[in-house]
Design an enzyme around this catalytic site. Structure first.
Site, PDB file in Angstrom:
ATOM      1  N   CYS A   1      45.439 -31.902 -35.761  1.00 24.60           N
ATOM      2  CA  CYS A   1      45.071 -33.009 -34.578  1.00 24.60           C
ATOM      3  C   CYS A   1      43.942 -33.876 -35.228  1.00 24.60           C
ATOM      4  O   CYS A   1      42.851 -33.437 -35.777  1.00 24.60           O
ATOM      5  CB  CYS A   1      44.562 -32.315 -33.397  1.00 24.60           C
ATOM      6  SG  CYS A   1      44.015 -33.827 -31.971  1.00 24.60           S
TER       7      CYS A   1
ATOM      8  N   CYS B   1      37.363 -27.676 -30.420  1.00 23.91           N
ATOM      9  CA  CYS B   1      38.771 -27.008 -30.389  1.00 23.91           C
ATOM     10  C   CYS B   1      39.093 -26.673 -31.831  1.00 23.91           C
ATOM     11  O   CYS B   1      38.900 -27.119 -32.762  1.00 23.91           O
ATOM     12  CB  CYS B   1      39.399 -28.259 -30.110  1.00 23.91           C
ATOM     13  SG  CYS B   1      41.281 -28.117 -30.329  1.00 23.91           S
TER      14      CYS B   1
ATOM     15  N   CYS C   1      53.485 -24.887 -22.765  1.00 21.31           N
ATOM     16  CA  CYS C   1      52.479 -25.734 -23.206  1.00 21.31           C
ATOM     17  C   CYS C   1      53.034 -25.954 -24.667  1.00 21.31           C
ATOM     18  O   CYS C   1      53.146 -25.306 -25.887  1.00 21.31           O
ATOM     19  CB  CYS C   1      51.059 -25.072 -23.286  1.00 21.31           C
ATOM     20  SG  CYS C   1      49.800 -26.166 -23.984  1.00 21.31           S
TER      21      CYS C   1
ATOM     22  N   CYS D   1      44.124 -23.063 -27.971  1.00 22.86           N
ATOM     23  CA  CYS D   1      45.075 -23.631 -28.933  1.00 22.86           C
ATOM     24  C   CYS D   1      44.301 -23.865 -30.290  1.00 22.86           C
ATOM     25  O   CYS D   1      43.288 -24.264 -30.637  1.00 22.86           O
ATOM     26  CB  CYS D   1      45.272 -24.917 -28.564  1.00 22.86           C
ATOM     27  SG  CYS D   1      46.598 -25.838 -29.333  1.00 22.86           S
TER      28      CYS D   1
ATOM     29  N   CYS E   1      38.184 -32.679 -31.747  1.00 25.02           N
ATOM     30  CA  CYS E   1      36.911 -32.283 -30.853  1.00 25.02           C
ATOM     31  C   CYS E   1      36.278 -31.063 -31.273  1.00 25.02           C
ATOM     32  O   CYS E   1      36.955 -30.160 -31.798  1.00 25.02           O
ATOM     33  CB  CYS E   1      37.850 -32.111 -29.436  1.00 25.02           C
ATOM     34  SG  CYS E   1      38.375 -33.560 -28.698  1.00 25.02           S
TER      35      CYS E   1
ATOM     36  N   GLU F   1      51.834 -24.194 -32.945  1.00 26.58           N
ATOM     37  CA  GLU F   1      51.774 -23.294 -31.949  1.00 26.58           C
ATOM     38  C   GLU F   1      52.389 -23.762 -30.479  1.00 26.58           C
ATOM     39  O   GLU F   1      52.447 -24.989 -30.236  1.00 26.58           O
ATOM     40  CB  GLU F   1      50.472 -22.926 -31.514  1.00 26.58           C
ATOM     41  CG  GLU F   1      49.612 -22.086 -32.723  1.00 26.58           C
ATOM     42  CD  GLU F   1      48.093 -21.939 -32.297  1.00 26.58           C
ATOM     43  OE1 GLU F   1      47.728 -22.079 -31.285  1.00 26.58           O
ATOM     44  OE2 GLU F   1      47.219 -21.218 -33.265  1.00 26.58           O
TER      45      GLU F   1
END
Length: 348
Positions: free
Chosen positions: A112, A119, A105, A336, A116, A92
């Site tokens: 990832c 997220c 961005c 995100c 987290c 994205e």
């Protein structure tokens, strides 16, 4: 085997072109077509001879990601893109519109590894790092699709930039290069969950680039719960590396702090955060959490308005510069990872 020309820095491309008998100024011409005219077909680069175009086509190709989905906010024009890469993985990117600038961005990884808890990207897992070309291509693809000129870049999309350090640094230098986008280093920000040794390395390699650290809690107990990597890199280590970064660069450090209702939004949290940042050139972005599904006991709900203001007042009292981040794209999947996650779910 042909190679994607976007994966080469300017200097690398000069070397590659010399091997096939092309002069340095041919790199200038090709980069002008790609980065300024957004032309990705060698055959249409008309200031190159047919012979040169054929030579380039035999050895290189220009791959920009394929647009799978786009969402445009009716409120503030915030635009979110879902791209498909050559290997069918998806990433994205987001365009943010301000009165005086347009900010991109961009992502640095497919998924990832930081995971987290709040997220959506982390919840979908980690696949691989992006190449410098895949990072840079997000910029030129967005510019071509939306017919805009991007002047500011934040490495704050999918992924942990400092875990893809080499390609991130290379991509920054490519975007900064005067023959390419020529974006000032001071208009580029890298956001990290906090990898202490890489923060110090970044200060040495890219001292003009801005640094943002995703802190989100003022102590290890709370940060361990929402940022798993804190078990490896403690709050104290991250703050120390930020101080070293500041000593080397003389730059102010931004700290991102996601506010979660009745978890890290108390007065005591604000007091501890102020104590942690005391004496630093620090700036705090207070960000009410984007609600995402949670599998644990912690519910990711936005704090009450009065709790956000109360937190800000404590930081103000201690002379810690801060602001409550103004939300953008609230009518689209702005957080995100949400767009990619929905796409992956629908494919199953």
């Amino acid at each position: 085997m042909r190679k994607n020309i976007l994966d080469f820095s300017y200097e690398e491309l000069v070397d590659e072109f010399s091997k096939i008998g092309l002069e340095k100024f041919r790199v200038d011409q090709v980069w002008d077509w790609i980065y300024k005219k957004h032309e990705f077909d060698f055959d249409k680069m008309t200031n190159l001879s047919k012979e040169h175009r054929n030579t380039l086509s035999e050895r290189f190709y220009i791959y920009v990601p394929e647009l799978l989905d786009i969402q445009i906010s009716q409120i503030d024009k915030t635009t979110k893109f879902l791209w498909k890469l050559e290997d069918d993985n998806t990433i994205e990117s987001v365009l943010l519109f301000h009165p005086d600038r347009i900010t991109a961005c961009i992502s640095t990884q497919v998924g990832c590894p930081a995971k987290c808890a709040f997220c959506a990207t982390g919840q979908s897992g980690f696949v691989r790092n992006l190449s410098a070309g895949e990072i840079v291509s997000q910029i030129i693809a967005m510019e071509k699709h939306r017919k805009v000129n991007i002047g500011n870049i934040v490495y704050m999309g999918m992924g942990e930039p400092l875990l893809n350090y080499k390609e991130v640094v290379k991509s920054v230098k490519m975007l900064n290069h005067k023959k390419g986008k020529n974006i000032s280093m001071r208009r580029i920000s890298i956001s990290t969950v906090g990898i202490p040794e890489k923060i110090v390395e970044l200060a040495q390699d890219l001292p003009e680039v801005k640094l943002a650290i995703s802190l989100h809690a003022p102590n290890n107990y709370k940060r361990d719960i929402i940022v798993p990597m804190n078990k490896k890199y403690s709050v104290e280590e991250i703050i120390q590396s930020a101080k070293e970064y500041q000593k080397i660069t003389k730059n102010r450090v931004t700290f991102e702090y996601i506010l979660i209702r009745e978890f890290n939004d108390f007065v005591d949290d604000a007091e501890k955060l102020a104590e942690l940042l005391k004496g630093m050139g620090a700036y705090v972005n207070l960000i009410p959490v984007n609600p995402v599904p949670s599998s644990g006991e912690l519910k990711f709900e936005r704090p009450h308005h009065w709790a956000i203001e109360r937190f800000k007042e404590v930081l103000d009292k201690h002379n810690i510069e801060n602001e409550i981040r103004r939300e953008k794209g609230t009518d689209i999947d702005a957080a995100c990872g949400q767009l990619r996650r929905r796409y992956i779910t629908n494919k199953k």
